[in-house]
Design a protein around this motif. Structure first.
Motif, short mmCIF file in Angstrom:
data_model
loop_
_atom_site.label_atom_id
_atom_site.label_comp_id
_atom_site.label_asym_id
_atom_site.label_seq_id
_atom_site.Cartn_x
_atom_site.Cartn_y
_atom_site.Cartn_z
N ILE A 38 0.83 -1.21 0.00
CA ILE A 38 0.00 0.00 0.00
C ILE A 38 0.87 1.26 0.00
CG2 ILE A 38 -1.55 1.34 1.51
CD1 ILE A 38 -2.75 -1.47 2.27
N ALA A 39 1.94 1.23 0.80
CA ALA A 39 2.83 2.39 0.85
C ALA A 39 3.66 2.51 -0.43
CB ALA A 39 3.74 2.29 2.07
N ALA A 40 4.16 1.36 -0.93
CA ALA A 40 5.04 1.40 -2.10
C ALA A 40 4.28 1.85 -3.34
CB ALA A 40 5.67 0.02 -2.33
N MET A 41 3.03 1.40 -3.50
CA MET A 41 2.24 1.73 -4.68
C MET A 41 1.38 2.98 -4.45
SD MET A 41 3.23 -0.49 -6.75
CE MET A 41 4.46 -1.75 -6.37
N ARG A 42 1.52 3.57 -3.28
CA ARG A 42 0.68 4.71 -2.89
C ARG A 42 -0.81 4.36 -3.06
NH1 ARG A 42 4.97 6.45 -5.76
NH2 ARG A 42 6.53 7.63 -4.60
N PHE A 101 -16.66 3.55 -3.01
CA PHE A 101 -15.95 3.78 -4.27
C PHE A 101 -15.90 5.27 -4.60
CE2 PHE A 101 -15.79 -0.69 -5.24
CZ PHE A 101 -14.82 -0.82 -6.22
N LEU A 102 -17.05 5.95 -4.47
CA LEU A 102 -17.09 7.37 -4.81
C LEU A 102 -16.16 8.17 -3.90
CD1 LEU A 102 -20.90 7.85 -5.51
CD2 LEU A 102 -19.03 8.03 -7.18
N SER A 103 -16.12 7.83 -2.60
CA SER A 103 -15.30 8.63 -1.68
C SER A 103 -13.81 8.53 -2.05
CB SER A 103 -15.53 8.18 -0.24
OG SER A 103 -14.96 6.90 -0.03
N VAL A 104 -13.41 7.39 -2.62
CA VAL A 104 -12.01 7.25 -3.02
C VAL A 104 -11.76 7.93 -4.37
CG1 VAL A 104 -10.21 5.61 -3.70
CG2 VAL A 104 -11.69 5.09 -1.74
N TRP A 105 -12.62 7.65 -5.37
CA TRP A 105 -12.38 8.13 -6.73
C TRP A 105 -12.65 9.63 -6.88
CZ3 TRP A 105 -10.91 5.51 -11.39
CH2 TRP A 105 -10.54 4.17 -11.19
N GLU A 106 -13.51 10.17 -6.03
CA GLU A 106 -13.86 11.59 -6.14
C GLU A 106 -12.64 12.49 -5.96
OE1 GLU A 106 -17.08 12.07 -6.92
OE2 GLU A 106 -16.89 14.24 -7.09
N VAL A 107 -11.64 12.02 -5.22
CA VAL A 107 -10.45 12.84 -4.91
C VAL A 107 -9.33 12.51 -5.90
CG1 VAL A 107 -8.84 13.49 -3.09
CG2 VAL A 107 -11.15 12.67 -2.49
N PRO A 108 -8.94 13.49 -6.74
CA PRO A 108 -7.95 13.20 -7.79
C PRO A 108 -6.68 12.51 -7.27
CG PRO A 108 -8.83 15.40 -8.09
CD PRO A 108 -9.41 14.89 -6.80
N ALA A 110 -5.64 8.74 -8.70
CA ALA A 110 -4.48 8.71 -9.60
C ALA A 110 -3.66 7.42 -9.45
CB ALA A 110 -3.60 9.94 -9.39
N PRO A 111 -3.30 6.99 -8.21
CA PRO A 111 -2.51 5.75 -8.12
C PRO A 111 -3.28 4.51 -8.58
CG PRO A 111 -2.88 6.73 -5.93
CD PRO A 111 -3.46 7.67 -6.92
N ILE A 112 -4.61 4.50 -8.42
CA ILE A 112 -5.37 3.33 -8.91
C ILE A 112 -5.33 3.31 -10.43
CG2 ILE A 112 -7.56 2.09 -8.86
CD1 ILE A 112 -8.35 3.53 -6.40
N ILE A 113 -5.54 4.50 -11.04
CA ILE A 113 -5.50 4.56 -12.51
C ILE A 113 -4.11 4.16 -13.01
CG2 ILE A 113 -5.65 6.13 -14.49
CD1 ILE A 113 -7.85 7.64 -12.95
N ALA A 114 -3.06 4.60 -12.29
CA ALA A 114 -1.69 4.24 -12.70
C ALA A 114 -1.49 2.73 -12.64
CB ALA A 114 -0.67 4.95 -11.81
N LEU A 115 -2.01 2.09 -11.59
CA LEU A 115 -1.87 0.64 -11.48
C LEU A 115 -2.64 -0.08 -12.59
CD1 LEU A 115 -2.13 0.04 -7.61
CD2 LEU A 115 -0.25 -0.68 -9.08
N LEU A 116 -3.85 0.40 -12.88
CA LEU A 116 -4.65 -0.21 -13.95
C LEU A 116 -3.95 -0.06 -15.30
CD1 LEU A 116 -8.40 0.79 -13.41
CD2 LEU A 116 -7.48 -1.51 -13.67
N ARG A 117 -3.41 1.12 -15.54
CA ARG A 117 -2.71 1.38 -16.81
C ARG A 117 -1.51 0.44 -16.93
NH1 ARG A 117 -1.53 7.18 -16.49
NH2 ARG A 117 0.17 6.45 -15.22
#
Lengths: 199, 199
Positions: free
Chosen positions: B71-75, B103-110, B114-121
């Motif tokens: 969690i810390a390494a991947m932010r 889900f909204l409470s996490v994704w609502e904040v850029p 951002a780290p989730i999108i980076a991991l998905l990408r």
């Protein structure tokens, strides 16, 4: 004129006109550049033709319309213009199952899902790619799908969201057990929720 | 020893021991390298400590366990170890709405999405990143969420798929109208289908 059109130009003997394959490729190269730069809505057929150094009539001749150019340029594996009229023939009560099976038929084939994943990845990487994909799916998919059965676009998007998320878990992350489920199991799992959104 | 640990080593005056910040960073750098190379399951705390040139007890001291290091390494913006016990206190009939709002409470904040999108990408780009993320979400999220209320993992994944797909349409592609819907509208739209999967 695009880079490749210029290169073709220098390779051809002077005076010889470009063949259909070269012209087609020059149009697609110009289209990729313009869609990336201007978005889907902002790239006109006229500008795509100009970039390829050809008459706009030739773009119509090869690809029909802007949607056709986009599908060919991005190697988009589905032609919404062919697919969606089929859905029109589907009774509204069967839309859930039809949508699940349609998504699976596209994503099940590696060569068909690869360009969709590439577009999604680009959209995650840069804002221009996101704009391009947003405008294309809005104009070519959501608006048209909603018009078919008079379903609110928001509900089409909720149904599409269900399928897109499952496709990512199944084919990109390959998490179990959803990655190994059979198409029939997925229909049983998902068709009722998709139907609920669309019904 | 990681590249940065080695650099730190040469910059420090001889004899001085690394401070807590340097040690923490060396562990995270080693962890990122090992998770990328070996996957989540294959990277051991011992090997992460060895890569950072520290005692494994220090890794425990800073991050608790492997999940904490990841969690810390991947932010990663959510600590499943904190989040999921909260869901345990949610009555089963309210799981749908709770999941949508979480889900909204996490994704609502850029900064959190951002780290989730980076991991998905990354998972869309290379197989090793996909393996890493698959193993992490399977071990830390799906298995644990299923255990909470005795729900089949397949149903958890169908519910997660609904939310992941909508998050991509709303926050990555930003298609309308779902991008501008209010959280309450999204709860009304999605909570019943998520509830159907989990109920």
């Amino acid at each position: 004129m695009t880079e490749s059109a210029r290169k073709e130009g220098t390779r051809r003997p002077p005076g010889r006109r470009p063949g259909p394959t070269e012209t087609r490729e020059a149009i697609l190269t110009s289209a990729r550049e313009l869609f990336a730069e201007k978005g889907y809505d902002g790239a006109s057929l006229r500008a795509i033709a100009r970039g390829a150094g050809v008459d706009p009539a030739l773009v119509h001749h090869f690809f029909g319309n802007k949607e056709g150019v986009f599908i060919a340029a991005m190697r988009f594996p589905v032609d919404p213009g062919e697919l969606l009229p089929k859905l029109l023939g589907t009774p509204r009560a069967d839309l859930g199952e039809t949508m699940v099976r349609t998504f699976l038929s596209v994503w099940e084939v590696p060569e068909r899902r690869a360009p969709i994943i590439a577009l999604l990845r680009s959209a995650m990487t840069n804002e221009r790619a996101a704009v391009m994909m947003r405008e294309f799916v809005s104009a070519a998919l959501f608006a048209r799908a909603a018009a078919l059965h008079d379903i609110p676009v928001l509900r089409i998007q909720a149904a599409a969201g269900q399928m897109i998320g499952v496709m990512i878990l199944r084919y990109v992350l390959e998490v179990e057990p959803i990655a190994s489920s059979t198409p029939d199991e997925l229909v049983e799992l998902l068709a009722p929720t998709v139907q609920r959104h669309l019904g």
